[in-house]
Motif scaffolding. Structure first.
Motif, short mmCIF file in Angstrom:
data_model
loop_
_atom_site.label_atom_id
_atom_site.label_comp_id
_atom_site.label_asym_id
_atom_site.label_seq_id
_atom_site.Cartn_x
_atom_site.Cartn_y
_atom_site.Cartn_z
N ARG A 306 20.21 18.74 59.31
CA ARG A 306 21.79 18.61 59.32
C ARG A 306 22.12 17.61 58.52
NH1 ARG A 306 21.43 17.81 64.06
NH2 ARG A 306 22.51 19.84 65.14
N SER A 307 21.46 16.63 58.12
CA SER A 307 21.81 15.61 57.10
C SER A 307 21.93 16.23 55.92
CB SER A 307 20.82 14.40 56.99
OG SER A 307 21.20 13.47 56.05
N GLY A 308 20.87 17.04 55.36
CA GLY A 308 20.98 17.70 53.96
C GLY A 308 22.20 18.62 54.12
N THR A 309 22.72 19.37 55.20
CA THR A 309 23.56 20.30 55.20
C THR A 309 25.08 19.70 55.01
OG1 THR A 309 22.56 21.85 56.70
CG2 THR A 309 25.03 21.91 56.58
N TRP A 310 25.06 18.44 55.54
CA TRP A 310 26.65 17.84 55.45
C TRP A 310 26.79 16.72 54.54
CZ3 TRP A 310 30.62 18.83 58.63
CH2 TRP A 310 30.43 19.58 59.97
N LYS A 311 25.71 16.38 53.66
CA LYS A 311 25.75 14.98 52.82
C LYS A 311 26.63 15.44 51.40
CE LYS A 311 21.47 15.93 50.24
NZ LYS A 311 20.17 15.17 50.00
N ASN A 312 26.47 16.65 50.76
CA ASN A 312 27.03 17.09 49.64
C ASN A 312 28.68 17.77 49.86
OD1 ASN A 312 25.22 16.13 48.08
ND2 ASN A 312 24.10 18.04 48.07
N TRP A 313 29.36 17.87 51.08
CA TRP A 313 30.42 18.42 51.23
C TRP A 313 31.52 17.66 51.13
CZ3 TRP A 313 28.94 21.78 56.37
CH2 TRP A 313 28.42 22.61 56.06
N LYS A 316 37.28 16.63 52.43
CA LYS A 316 38.30 17.66 53.06
C LYS A 316 37.80 18.77 53.74
CE LYS A 316 42.27 20.36 51.40
NZ LYS A 316 43.18 20.81 50.13
N ARG A 317 36.66 19.39 53.03
CA ARG A 317 35.95 20.32 53.66
C ARG A 317 35.43 20.03 55.16
NH1 ARG A 317 30.64 23.78 51.67
NH2 ARG A 317 31.08 25.83 53.00
N LYS A 318 34.73 18.77 55.45
CA LYS A 318 34.27 18.54 56.52
C LYS A 318 35.50 18.42 57.54
CE LYS A 318 30.63 15.54 54.81
NZ LYS A 318 30.29 14.18 54.46
N PHE A 319 36.71 17.79 57.04
CA PHE A 319 37.88 18.05 58.17
C PHE A 319 38.42 19.32 58.44
CE2 PHE A 319 42.49 17.68 58.51
CZ PHE A 319 42.57 16.88 59.60
N LEU A 320 38.32 20.14 57.35
CA LEU A 320 38.69 21.50 57.72
C LEU A 320 37.53 22.33 58.86
CD1 LEU A 320 39.31 23.15 54.26
CD2 LEU A 320 40.98 22.45 56.09
N TYR A 321 36.26 21.88 58.59
CA TYR A 321 35.34 22.41 59.87
C TYR A 321 35.71 21.58 61.19
CZ TYR A 321 32.56 24.55 56.28
OH TYR A 321 32.12 25.40 55.13
N SER A 352 37.95 23.57 48.71
CA SER A 352 37.48 22.19 48.87
C SER A 352 35.74 22.53 48.86
CB SER A 352 37.75 21.70 50.06
OG SER A 352 39.10 21.54 50.53
N LEU A 353 35.41 22.82 47.86
CA LEU A 353 34.28 22.94 47.30
C LEU A 353 33.45 22.13 46.32
CD1 LEU A 353 34.02 27.12 47.06
CD2 LEU A 353 33.64 25.65 49.11
N SER A 354 32.30 21.76 46.52
CA SER A 354 31.39 20.92 45.67
C SER A 354 30.56 22.00 44.89
CB SER A 354 30.69 19.96 46.35
OG SER A 354 31.35 18.86 46.75
N LEU A 355 30.56 21.95 43.36
CA LEU A 355 29.88 22.96 42.71
C LEU A 355 29.00 22.26 41.73
CD1 LEU A 355 32.83 25.17 41.57
CD2 LEU A 355 31.55 25.49 43.71
N ASP A 446 20.55 24.33 43.60
CA ASP A 446 21.56 23.58 43.29
C ASP A 446 23.00 24.02 43.91
OD1 ASP A 446 22.57 21.44 41.74
OD2 ASP A 446 23.06 22.56 39.99
N ASP A 447 22.79 24.72 45.03
CA ASP A 447 23.98 25.06 45.69
C ASP A 447 24.59 24.00 46.69
OD1 ASP A 447 25.71 26.48 47.20
OD2 ASP A 447 24.40 28.03 47.73
N MET A 448 25.72 23.63 46.52
CA MET A 448 26.36 22.55 47.41
C MET A 448 27.23 23.23 48.10
SD MET A 448 26.54 19.21 44.82
CE MET A 448 27.37 19.94 43.35
N VAL A 449 27.64 24.71 48.27
CA VAL A 449 28.33 25.00 49.13
C VAL A 449 27.67 25.52 50.46
CG1 VAL A 449 30.13 27.09 49.56
CG2 VAL A 449 29.94 26.03 47.11
N VAL A 450 26.64 26.16 50.39
CA VAL A 450 25.78 26.69 51.34
C VAL A 450 24.60 25.74 51.05
CG1 VAL A 450 24.49 28.27 52.89
CG2 VAL A 450 26.77 28.73 52.11
N PRO A 451 24.05 24.71 51.41
CA PRO A 451 22.83 24.05 50.81
C PRO A 451 21.73 24.48 51.25
CG PRO A 451 24.20 22.68 52.60
CD PRO A 451 24.95 23.69 52.46
N PRO A 452 20.58 24.05 50.39
CA PRO A 452 19.13 24.72 50.81
C PRO A 452 18.71 24.25 52.26
CG PRO A 452 19.18 23.81 48.66
CD PRO A 452 20.77 23.41 49.33
N SER A 453 19.34 23.30 52.76
CA SER A 453 18.67 22.85 54.06
C SER A 453 19.26 23.84 55.00
CB SER A 453 19.64 21.41 54.47
OG SER A 453 20.91 21.63 54.39
#
Length: 526
Positions: A306-313, A316-321, A352-355, A446-453
């Motif tokens: 869960r931490s690896g999923t949310w840390k790079n977002w 604004k994207r967290k707020f949208l979710y 609101s993506l991190s690339l 290196d995917d920060m949209v759908v992270p490897p976690s």
């Protein structure tokens, strides 16, 4: 006679009280009008008023503005002189703190840059000349920044809604679904690949940039379709992932897919691929996932996942979710200001993506921009926020099943009144549960949209899944506009290219039978 004497004595007393001003006093009455004074000559105040009025009328508005500007300029000049005097007398004196601290460094810089004075005319004061050059340099930078700003405004591209062009099929509930076919025809397809799209996409996405010649080389029939409310597909009144799986099954039957088909899910579109594995497993032979999405609020995720999923977002994207999970109606106003505003924008800003590095390089290319704009234009064709809100809610809500339900397990059941007494019965009847076909996942590290976690979680709950980890690849770089990548994917799924089917020699795959179950058992190692 006596009255005239009294009047003279009164005047003498008044003259004795007032100092001699040199003005002769004639003795005329003050403020008293005599009949002689009522002549045609105008009063004093009337003449003054007339002269002022005529002068105001003769002065134009332009003259007033000039006078005001001149007075203001003089005022500013005096203010500037005053400020200059204050600075000279307080801050720039020999004993001031600023001069003491900056004298040494400024002298050193002046000595190093003194050679630049050779480029100036001999009759020019260096201090004055360099001040003018610096001022002109600042003005040039400001002009360039202004031009760049206006050039950016001019490059904003408006959304163009193209004329309807999709082929549509009628579903059992009366809705129409738009779809698109690429590759070999139905009667020559060696493999049928059905692809649901993700958020802010359409049937035009499929496998972005895939070449028809490559599909023909492997004998692939690629079928993409618009989700309900997207593109040219009718909306669904009560959309869910189970209804999405049924739509996929109806579409495959309507377009003549013989036997089972492969399902491909990319990013959030993988939700619908997971639903197909759960609700219509008898129609699906295997699945290919690319950066597959799972619910980030999944309770069975570990703390590290869960931490690896949310840390790079982004925030604004967290707020949208959060809004999608708690207050989804508020998403409509946000969507109307971004991709439903009638203007194109950058994908990372709109969503609101991190690339990563490769993704940043890719999204700046003209090929990606052209594909992205066309796909968005088709996705938002109906101009309604409801399908996008529904899709956002599905991403973060309860799917109605868990990925653990897809894990292959052998279940045995004994028949009888007392099944807990095994010695009274013969051998138990056993069968396999879960999805029996192969699942391949490609994940950019290196995917920060759908992270490897997220893929780590999938690998833990579905241990039979084949994971292809891609170093230095992002969310778009491996799947979009990469012919060599597409070839590697097809080779992994289908083996060596064999071209289209020869309809005389090859029979279609059966939906049920011993051969299929044996093939599935061998694929999962049972």
């Amino acid at each position: 006679m006596q009255g005239s004497e009294e009047l003279n004595s009164w005047r003498e007393e008044l003259a004795s009280l007032v100092e001699d001003t040199g003005i002769p006093f004639t003795g005329d009455g003050i403020g008293i009008l005599t009949p002689e004074s009522t002549t045609t000559e105008p009063p004093l105040f009337e003449s003054v008023e007339t002269e002022a009025t005529s002068s105001v009328e003769s002065e134009s508005f332009q003259d007033q503005i000039k006078g005001f500007a001149k007075a203001w300029a003089e005022l500013m000049t005096e203010l500037g002189r005053g400020c200059n005097d204050v600075v000279q007398q307080t801050l720039l004196t020999e004993d001031s703190y600023i001069v003491k601290k900056t004298r040494g460094p400024l002298n050193q810089v002046s000595e190093k840059l003194r050679f630049l004075n050779e480029f100036l005319p001999e009759d020019r004061n260096p201090v004055h000349a360099w001040s003018v050059i610096f001022f002109v340099f600042i003005l040039a930078l400001a002009a360039l920044s202004e031009n760049r700003y206006y050039s950016n405004l001019q490059t904003v591209k408006k959304v163009y809604i193209h004329p309807p062009s999709a082929v549509r099929v009628l579903l059992p509930d009366g809705r129409y679904m738009a779809y698109r076919e690429v590759g070999v025809p139905a009667d020559k397809a060696r493999f049928s690949l059905v692809t649901p799209h993700g958020f802010l996409s359409s049937r035009l996405a499929g496998i972005p940039g895939v070449k028809v010649s490559l599909l023909e080389e492997y004998g692939i029939r690629l079928i993409t379709y618009d989700l309900p409310g997207f593109g040219e597909s009718d909306p669904h009144p009560n959309r869910s992932l189970s209804s999405s799986a049924l739509d996929m099954s109806y579409l495959a039957e309507a377009v003549g897919v013989k036997g089972k088909f492969w399902v491909l899910g990319y990013s959030s579109g993988s939700m619908h691929a997971w639903a197909a594995l759960k609700y219509i497993p008898n129609r699906v032979v295997g699945a290919a996932m690319f950066a597959p999405w799972i619910n980030p609020y999944e309770s069975s995720m570990t703390k590290e996942e869960r931490s690896g999923t949310w840390k790079n977002w982004t925030r604004k994207r967290k707020f949208l979710y959060y809004l999608a999970r708690r207050f989804p109606k508020f998403l409509g106003s946000l969507y109307r200001r971004t991709f439903l505003s009638g203007k194109h924008g950058q994908i990372n800003k709109w969503l609101s993506l991190s690339l990563g590095k490769k993704d940043i390089t890719l999204v700046k290319t003209s090929d990606f921009e052209e594909f992205w704009h066309r796909d968005v234009e088709e996705s938002i064709r109906q101009g309604k926020t409801k399908p996008f809100i529904e899709e956002a809610v599905l991403q973060v809500s309860n799917w109605g099943f868990n990925l653990m339900d897809l894990q292959v397990q052998r279940k045995c059941q004994r028949k009888g009144i007392f099944p807990w007494l095994p010695f009274m019965y013969g051998e138990a009847e056993c069968h396999l549960t879960g999805f029996l076909g192969p699942i391949h996942i490609w994940q950019g590290m290196d995917d920060m949209v759908v992270p490897p976690s997220m893929t780590d979680y999938i690998a833990r709950v579905l241990p039979n899944t084949v994971i292809h980890r891609l170093p230095e690849e992002g969310h778009f770089s491996y799947f979009f506009l990469c012919n060599e990548c597409h070839k590697q994917i097809f080779s992994t799924l289908f083996g060596n290219p064999q071209g289209p089917l020869d309809t005389v020699d090859v029979a279609p795959i059966k939906e049920n039978g011993e051969d299929e179950s044996t093939k599935a058992d061998s694929a999962i190692g049972i």
